[in-house]
Design an enzyme around this catalytic site. Structure first.
Site, PDB file in Angstrom:
ATOM      1  N   ARG A 108      31.468  38.173  52.220  1.00 11.92           N
ATOM      2  CA  ARG A 108      31.898  39.520  51.815  1.00 11.92           C
ATOM      3  C   ARG A 108      30.679  40.455  51.669  1.00 11.92           C
ATOM      4  NH1 ARG A 108      36.539  42.499  51.937  1.00 11.92           N
ATOM      5  NH2 ARG A 108      36.770  43.811  50.104  1.00 11.92           N
ATOM      6  N   CYS A 132      42.099  35.788  54.313  1.00 14.88           N
ATOM      7  CA  CYS A 132      41.258  35.204  53.270  1.00 14.88           C
ATOM      8  C   CYS A 132      42.181  34.453  52.328  1.00 14.88           C
ATOM      9  CB  CYS A 132      40.535  36.310  52.509  1.00 14.88           C
ATOM     10  SG  CYS A 132      39.713  35.745  51.027  1.00 14.88           S
ATOM     11  N   ASP A 323      38.025  35.216  38.333  1.00 14.31           N
ATOM     12  CA  ASP A 323      37.304  34.008  38.779  1.00 14.31           C
ATOM     13  C   ASP A 323      37.299  32.905  37.716  1.00 14.31           C
ATOM     14  OD1 ASP A 323      36.280  35.054  41.393  1.00 14.31           O
ATOM     15  OD2 ASP A 323      35.460  36.535  40.030  1.00 14.31           O
ATOM     16  N   VAL A 345      44.366  40.922  39.499  1.00 12.00           N
ATOM     17  CA  VAL A 345      43.260  41.419  40.338  1.00 12.00           C
ATOM     18  C   VAL A 345      43.477  41.094  41.815  1.00 12.00           C
ATOM     19  CG1 VAL A 345      40.758  41.355  40.732  1.00 12.00           C
ATOM     20  CG2 VAL A 345      41.657  41.314  38.398  1.00 12.00           C
TER      21      VAL A 345
END
Ligand code: EPU
Length: 448
Positions: A108, A132, A323, A345
């Site tokens: 990215r 992705c 994450d 998100v």
């Protein structure tokens, strides 16, 4: 067996398989190095100047190799010592379509060099976003930023060609506080003509670390209340020396492993304040931690035999990071009762729960927003909420790593499970978690 999701990463090689013999609480100490999501961006910042820039606290992660290659092709030089990287970009040429296609498929980060390329050459090429494992990851916000600065874009055959004689400061508001688009704005604004303002900007610690780098280079940047960033463009930037912040995502992953297995892991090299939200949630779930006076060594452990269930909603900083979600939710399979997860998100970051079910976890995924926030994904019918019922006794299974954070979650689940698990595609993990196998050994996970 779980099928691999579509991913921008190459398919798993045959020797890319790991067997984990689970059921034993982990215990050990680990050093955490420079953040995967900050270090490559500081490397990109070095391309804004002809002077030499020096970075320390280097982690051996794949994005460094990608940026190394990109800098080499563009005409700059990168020198590596054991704990530092020196970058000098006396010259910079725009990348050709083939290089762009290859580098963008690998990471990215290359898209973040678009503003740099426009400053230094007046042109740039971006590959249109592909598939992705955590969603399509578009670049429309990046284009919105660059257009506002005066760049013109032309789309042909999967490539976006941009041109600008000179970038000029502008006022922009992001539809969502995107980390990458905020970085693109910063790279564009610091050398643009006049003043620029970004409303609804991302303010993650990794962004603040990049702002520190740019400030060292001579940029004029202020972060205002209400997520607004203001920049006054300067004519030229100079070199810098910078120690990159520790990786708070990696720290949270290892902490979740300790929680899931009922073990104890000490991490050195991350800052308590960058993990504040995670630490609160960790404690509410029945984990505990001790922190040294400097706030940079944190010992994580499970504080009670049975974990408590929780409702968590991911969000931009200072919320609970996306994450952190999959490793932590994997630990919640060991909580007594019903936990609820709302991912706000990324629209497609719960795919890993299918694999956890194959180990015996009880998880159901929903399209509704199961949390206080009505997010972008509810109306669009994305499977972005989950209900986890625990505690479940996990057993070994065969798994294929779809993306970095999901992959770590599979290792957590395998380490918490009774029996052997075979995990394919662990090479992907080694690319984002520096010295991954060595660290697994250091905390006592039985693997081969
Ligand atoms: N988005 C758009 N259009 C855009 C850009 C983003 O719609 O042009 C959307 C995305 O699809 C997503 C949301 O905005 O739904 C947030 O994306 P963001 O731009 O913030 O993500 P990113 O910059 O591509 C970085 C990290 C991610 C991390 C996110 C969120 C790097 C290299 N990656 O991605 O890290 O999850 O910010 O904090 O910094 C990881 O480390 O495993 C990882 C995926």
């Amino acid at each position: 067996m779980t099928q691999p999701s579509t991913t921008t990463e190459p398919a798993a090689a045959a020797d890319d398989t790991m067997t984990v013999r689970g059921g034993v609480p982990v215990e050990g100490e680990l050093d955490i190095r420079g953040s995967k999501n900050a270090l490559p961006k500081a490397m990109v910042a070095a391309l804004l100047t002809e002077e030499t820039c020096r970075l320390t606290n280097i982690a051996a992660i794949r994005d460094i190799d990608v940026v190394d290659e990109l800098i080499g092709i563009a005409g700059g030089s990168v020198e590596h010592d054991p704990d530092q990287i020196r970058i000098t970009a006396h010259s910079f040429s725009a990348l050709g379509e083939d290089d762009v296609e290859r580098l963008h498929a690998a990471s990215r980060i290359p898209v973040l060099t678009t503003a740099v390329s426009l400053h230094r050459t007046g042109t740039a090429v971006v590959a249109a976003p592909g598939g992705c494992a955590i969603g399509p990851r578009p670049v429309d916000f990046h284009l919105r930023v660059l257009r506002a600065f005066g760049a013109r874009d032309d789309h042909r055959e999967g490539m976006i060609h941009l041109r600008a004689d000179r970038l000029r400061g502008a006022r922009i508001e992001l539809p969502f506080p995107s980390v990458g688009a905020t970085e693109q704005f910063l790279f564009a604004a610091v050398l643009a003509e006049g003043d620029a303002e970004l409303a609804n900007a991302a303010i993650e610690p990794e962004i603040l670390d990049l702002i520190s780098v740019l400030q060292k280079m001579g940029a004029l940047i202020s972060v205002e209340p209400n997520r607004t960033i203001r920049v006054t463009g300067v004519k030229a930037l100079g070199g810098f020396e910078h120690r990159v912040i520790g990786d708070r995502l990696e720290a949270a992953s290892w902490a979740s492993l300790a929680l899931a297995t009922g073990g104890r892991i000490t991490v050195r090299g991350v800052q308590q304040q960058d993990l504040a939200t995670f630490l609160n949630v960790y404690r509410r779930a029945g984990g505990d931690f001790t922190i040294d006076a400097a706030g940079s060594t944190i010992s994580f452990r499970r504080a009670r035999r049975m974990l408590r269930p929780l409702a968590i909603e991911t969000d931009v900083h200072p919320g609970f990071m996306t994450d952190w979600q999959s490793p932590f939710v994997t630990a919640l399979t060991q909580a007594e009762g019903v936990s609820v997860v709302h991912e706000t998100v990324y629209e497609d970051r719960l795919g890993y729960t299918d694999a956890l079910r194959s180990l015996g976890a009880q998880i159901q995924v929903f399209t509704e927003c199961l949390g206080p926030t009505r997010c972008r994904f509810g109306a669009a019918n994305h499977r972005h909420s989950a209900v986890v019922v625990g505690p479940t006794k996990l057993h070994g299974a065969e798994l294929v790593v779809p993306d970095l954070r999901a992959g770590f979650s599979y290792v957590i689940a395998a380490a918490a499970a009774e029996g052997d698990s075979v995990i394919h595609g662990v090479g992907l993990l080694e690319r984002g978690y520096a010295d991954f196998r060595t660290k697994l050994t250091a905390v006592g996970v039985d693997h081969s």
